[in-house]
Design a protein around this motif. Structure first.
Motif, mmCIF file in Angstrom:
data_model
loop_
_atom_site.group_PDB
_atom_site.id
_atom_site.type_symbol
_atom_site.label_atom_id
_atom_site.label_comp_id
_atom_site.label_asym_id
_atom_site.label_seq_id
_atom_site.Cartn_x
_atom_site.Cartn_y
_atom_site.Cartn_z
ATOM 1 N N SER A 1 5.339 14.524 11.028
ATOM 2 C CA SER A 1 5.696 15.557 10.052
ATOM 3 C C SER A 1 6.749 15.000 9.077
ATOM 4 N N ASP A 2 7.710 14.226 9.590
ATOM 5 C CA ASP A 2 8.690 13.590 8.690
ATOM 6 C C ASP A 2 8.014 12.598 7.741
ATOM 7 N N GLU A 3 7.098 11.814 8.284
ATOM 8 C CA GLU A 3 6.405 10.800 7.477
ATOM 9 C C GLU A 3 5.573 11.451 6.364
ATOM 10 N N ILE A 4 4.885 12.536 6.709
ATOM 11 C CA ILE A 4 4.031 13.239 5.741
ATOM 12 C C ILE A 4 4.880 13.863 4.636
ATOM 13 N N LEU A 5 5.977 14.522 5.014
ATOM 14 C CA LEU A 5 6.804 15.205 4.012
ATOM 15 C C LEU A 5 7.498 14.198 3.108
ATOM 16 N N TRP A 6 7.846 13.041 3.657
ATOM 17 C CA TRP A 6 8.426 11.976 2.821
ATOM 18 C C TRP A 6 7.368 11.480 1.832
ATOM 19 N N ALA A 7 6.141 11.262 2.312
ATOM 20 C CA ALA A 7 5.055 10.784 1.437
ATOM 21 C C ALA A 7 4.780 11.799 0.328
ATOM 22 N N ARG B 1 6.930 13.932 -0.861
ATOM 23 C CA ARG B 1 8.201 14.240 -1.553
ATOM 24 C C ARG B 1 8.540 15.731 -1.464
ATOM 25 N N LEU B 2 8.342 16.299 -0.278
ATOM 26 C CA LEU B 2 8.642 17.724 -0.093
ATOM 27 C C LEU B 2 9.747 17.896 0.940
ATOM 28 N N LEU C 1 8.465 24.320 6.340
ATOM 29 C CA LEU C 1 7.316 23.423 6.230
ATOM 30 C C LEU C 1 7.199 22.433 7.391
ATOM 31 N N LYS C 2 8.317 21.856 7.799
ATOM 32 C CA LYS C 2 8.260 20.897 8.917
ATOM 33 C C LYS C 2 7.716 21.583 10.175
ATOM 34 N N GLN D 1 13.298 14.105 -1.627
ATOM 35 C CA GLN D 1 12.732 15.305 -1.002
ATOM 36 C C GLN D 1 13.541 16.588 -1.178
ATOM 37 N N THR D 2 14.849 16.493 -1.303
ATOM 38 C CA THR D 2 15.624 17.750 -1.275
ATOM 39 C C THR D 2 16.516 17.904 -2.509
ATOM 40 N N GLY D 3 16.154 17.238 -3.610
ATOM 41 C CA GLY D 3 16.914 17.386 -4.847
ATOM 42 C C GLY D 3 18.371 16.978 -4.684
ATOM 43 N N GLY D 4 18.628 15.995 -3.864
ATOM 44 C CA GLY D 4 19.983 15.473 -3.690
ATOM 45 C C GLY D 4 20.768 16.163 -2.586
#
Ligand SMILES: [Zn+2]
Length: 291
Positions: A183-189, A191-192, A165-166, A275-278
């Motif tokens: 891309s980091d900011e969007i995926l953090w927002a 939660r992916l 995805l990134k 984002q990554t289930g721990g």
């Protein structure tokens, strides 16, 4: 590398300084910055600047008579407008950084500078007709702030891509203007996970990704406008980023330490809780060195 919010604010603040001006003279100080041969750069002289606009991460000057100039800042390229230097006067900046000077008819000059030893910034002179079928505009995807960018279009794009995805977000052939930071900011927002396969997203994840793209870029744009208050942006404001380049700091949402990993030559930042289930991913390059 400057991304959509930075470039958009640069274009917005450049436009009132450039629109309607005539290019009196062009001086190419660093010939390697120019990536096109035909039409020659000298063709821009004597032409009026009709419009300043953005295409992805590129800045375009549309000139009268069907010619355009495209600037690609890459990592360290910048555009500055300053009073024209009188010949013989000493430059306040080391001249090796200045790649191009465009003298305007109001005794101001546009300078295309690139700081640092790595010279990657690029300049193109393009005939307006068919310019989007030529390098560097050829193959650019949709602008994420345009009306054409819809959840349905995003769904179709994701289905076509086998990558993570990134990587998908930064490719430019699907969506333009997003790079390593946003891309980091969007995926953090959204939660992916940056590492999930683009084609494997569930419908509700596509919806949150779409929201994340729009909301993050619109907020980034508003914050960049405030930060630069009409001036031409030079330094990328890291304080406007929530997770990118904030490794080891608490996640602004849950307080977990932001993790960072080198992925495809790019530093990637994410919150392991959100984002990554721990899961914390090992930096492969680093683990190899530690063995
Ligand atoms: Zn978090």
């Amino acid at each position: 590398m400057p991304e959509l919010p930075f470039i958009q604010v640069l274009v917005e603040n450049l436009a009132p300084r450039m629109t309607g001006r005539t290019i009196r003279h062009v001086h190419l100080a660093s010939p390697s910055v120019l990536k096109t041969v035909e039409p020659p750069l000298s063709e821009t002289q004597g032409r009026a600047i009709e419009r300043v606009r953005r295409a992805g991460k590129l800045i375009l000057l549309d000139l009268d008579g069907g010619l355009s100039v495209a600037f690609h800042l890459m990592r360290n390229g910048r555009l500055q407008v300053a009073p024209a230097r009188v010949s013989g006067q000493r430059s306040p900046r080391p001249s090796k950084d200045v790649a191009l000077i465009m003298m305007l008819d109001d005794d101001q000059e546009l300078r295309f500078v690139e700081i640092g030893p790595k010279k990657r910034a690029a300049l193109y002179v393009l005939p307006a007709e068919g310019m989007f079928e030529r390098e560097p505009l050829q193959g650019l995807g949709l602008d994420p702030l345009s009306d054409e960018f819809t959840p349905e279009r995003l769904k179709d794009m994701l289905a076509q891509d086998a990558g993570q995805l990134k990587h998908f977000l930064t490719l430019q052939r699907y969506i333009t203007g997003i790079g390593n930071a946003f891309s980091d900011e969007i995926l953090w927002a959204a939660r992916l996970s940056p590492f999930v396969r683009a084609s494997k997203l569930a419908p509700e994840e596509i919806a949150t990704l779409y929201q994340g793209i729009r909301a993050t870029l619109i907020r980034g744009l508003q914050e960049h406008r405030q930060a630069f208050t009409g001036n031409l942006p030079t330094k990328e404001p890291l304080q406007l980023l929530r997770v990118h380049r904030h490794g080891g700091e608490p996640c602004p949402r849950c307080g977990t330490k932001i993790a960072q990993v080198l992925y495809a030559e790019k530093e990637t930042y994410y919150c392991p809780f959100c984002q990554t289930g721990g899961k914390v991913y090992a930096d492969r390059r680093l683990s190899r060195l530690l063995k």
